[in-house]
Design a protein around this motif. Structure first.
Motif, PDB file in Angstrom:
ATOM      1  N   ILE A   1       0.851  -1.190   0.000  1.00  0.00           N
ATOM      2  CA  ILE A   1       0.000   0.000   0.000  1.00  0.00           C
ATOM      3  C   ILE A   1       0.884   1.236   0.000  1.00  0.00           C
TER       4      ILE A   1
ATOM      5  N   THR B   1       1.430   4.593   1.213  1.00  0.00           N
ATOM      6  CA  THR B   1       0.936   5.493   2.266  1.00  0.00           C
ATOM      7  C   THR B   1       1.641   6.844   2.239  1.00  0.00           C
TER       8      THR B   1
ATOM      9  N   GLU C   1      -3.049   2.627  -4.284  1.00  0.00           N
ATOM     10  CA  GLU C   1      -3.593   3.790  -3.581  1.00  0.00           C
ATOM     11  C   GLU C   1      -4.427   3.328  -2.380  1.00  0.00           C
ATOM     12  N   PRO C   2      -4.447   4.109  -1.313  1.00  0.00           N
ATOM     13  CA  PRO C   2      -5.277   3.727  -0.161  1.00  0.00           C
ATOM     14  C   PRO C   2      -6.729   3.454  -0.536  1.00  0.00           C
ATOM     15  N   THR C   3      -7.257   4.202  -1.507  1.00  0.00           N
ATOM     16  CA  THR C   3      -8.650   4.002  -1.909  1.00  0.00           C
ATOM     17  C   THR C   3      -8.866   2.663  -2.624  1.00  0.00           C
ATOM     18  N   GLN C   4      -7.790   2.040  -3.094  1.00  0.00           N
ATOM     19  CA  GLN C   4      -7.890   0.753  -3.782  1.00  0.00           C
ATOM     20  C   GLN C   4      -7.804  -0.434  -2.827  1.00  0.00           C
TER      21      GLN C   4
ATOM     22  N   SER D   1      -9.439  -1.823  -0.237  1.00  0.00           N
ATOM     23  CA  SER D   1     -10.548  -2.747   0.036  1.00  0.00           C
ATOM     24  C   SER D   1     -10.797  -3.678  -1.140  1.00  0.00           C
TER      25      SER D   1
ATOM     26  N   GLN E   1      -5.054   2.606   9.952  1.00  0.00           N
ATOM     27  CA  GLN E   1      -6.469   2.880   9.692  1.00  0.00           C
ATOM     28  C   GLN E   1      -6.993   1.997   8.564  1.00  0.00           C
ATOM     29  N   LEU E   2      -6.214   1.859   7.508  1.00  0.00           N
ATOM     30  CA  LEU E   2      -6.648   1.091   6.347  1.00  0.00           C
ATOM     31  C   LEU E   2      -6.860  -0.379   6.675  1.00  0.00           C
TER      32      LEU E   2
END
Length: 358
Positions: A124, A126, A134-137, A139, A181-182
């Motif tokens: 990831i 960060t 990317e953090p949004t990817q 999940s 957090q992720l």
């Protein structure tokens, strides 16, 4: 007497440094990073000496295959992952683990047909903004990897710090916070800490640490040396004094005449230069260890030679050993004097240097 510079590699010091990593991160497994020919120390010989490491990490598949060919059976992780789907059967056949850091790699895993499953580390981004999703990817990648038939259950999660060697930076804490957090609520093993974070950011140690430079006894912090962290230098680079010259006050030395004698003195010529990997941009005064004292570089570094100011009362003789860096003279100091970092000095050593393993 060797006519070539010599890099002595102290394998006992290497093992000491691994034990020091264990002391610093007692609850973590050690993924020893051996990329770039084990930071210039010799990929296979270093791996053979690090029998107590839990796994090895390299950048590229050719490095991993060289270890397997040499009989290394420990887990090996490809930090850059694979480049094309055709490599996946090679990874499986050689029991290699892969980092996944982009969509193309994920698609290749989902579309491949293998006779087994691969161990995957999901990287990831960060804040380094080099490799990683990317953090949004996160999940979506996490879910798809768990559903992928080519991936062993129990992926590992990782990131890389951009400023862990800057002790006053707030970015490491920010990256650590974002990562936690992720992955909140996930049970997978984690890996965040590089050499600098192992020393300075204990909250980042997690289940796996990734030491590289500190295994070789070198500090990742520009204002410190490895001995301050109870590390032992592994490499000792030396050569020989091959000429002595008398110069008078005012005489200039070397290409461009950039060094000028401020008094009558003796100069020594040492058989090492940028053709061997000694830094061409080392400044006048860069220290060299000779006969129990430091002498300073005098003039530009040549391809095969450097010149040092021995002083007007020098008693040095032809054939005397000169240490460019090692236990007597920290490589971190040479890096600062050359406007670079120890990593570059180590990786730039050329095949002209004779390696000796102790």
């Amino acid at each position: 007497m060797s006519r070539r510079p010599v890099a002595q590699i102290n394998l006992a010091a290497l093992q000491h440094n691994l034990q020091r990593v264990r002391e610093l991160a007692p609850n973590s497994q050690v993924l020893a990073v051996l990329k770039a020919n084990a930071y210039g120390h010799g990929l296979v010989r270093v791996a053979q000496a690090l029998t107590e490491a839990d796994a090895f990490a390299v950048a590229r598949i050719d490095e991993a295959l060289a270890l397997r060919t040499a009989g290394i059976v420990k887990p090996i992780v490809l930090l850059e992952g694979f480049y094309e789907a055709a490599e996946l059967p090679v990874l499986l056949a050689n029991n290699l683990q892969t980092v996944v850091h982009n969509e193309l790699q994920l698609n290749a895993l989902e579309q491949t047909s293998l006779d087994g499953q691969l161990k995957v580390w999901l990287k990831i981004d960060t804040g380094m903004h080099r490799l990683g999703i990317e953090p949004t990817q996160f999940s979506a990648f996490y879910r798809r990897l768990w559903q992928c038939s080519a991936v062993l259950p129990g992926i590992r999660l990782m990131t890389h710090f951009c400023c862990a060697d800057e002790l006053d930076s707030t970015r490491t804490d920010a990256q650590l916070s974002l990562f936690e957090q992720l992955i909140s609520g996930k049970a997978e093993q984690r890996s965040l800490a590089n050499s600098a974070a192992i020393l300075a950011w204990p909250a980042s140690h997690a289940e796996w640490v990734r030491p590289g430079l500190i295994l070789h006894g070198i500090s990742p912090f520009s204002a410190q040396v490895g001995q301050q962290h109870q590390l032992q230098p592994v490499m000792r680079l030396s050569s020989r004094l091959i000429a002595l010259r008398q110069v008078q006050r005012g005489e200039r030395v070397g290409y461009g005449g950039q060094w000028q004698a401020d008094k009558a003195t003796t100069l020594g010529v040492i058989a090492v230069g940028y053709g061997d990997g000694y830094p061409r941009h080392a400044r006048n005064g860069t220290p060299v260890w000779l006969n129990g004292r430091e002498v300073g570089l005098a003039g530009r570094v040549s391809m095969d030679m450097i010149t040092v100011d021995l002083g007007p009362d020098a008693q040095d003789k032809l054939g005397d050993e000169a240490v460019l860096w090692g236990p007597e003279l920290a490589i971190e100091r040479i890096a600062v004097a050359s406007g670079t970092i120890p990593y570059e000095l180590l990786c730039n050593i050329t095949p002209r240097v004779d390696y000796q393993y102790l």
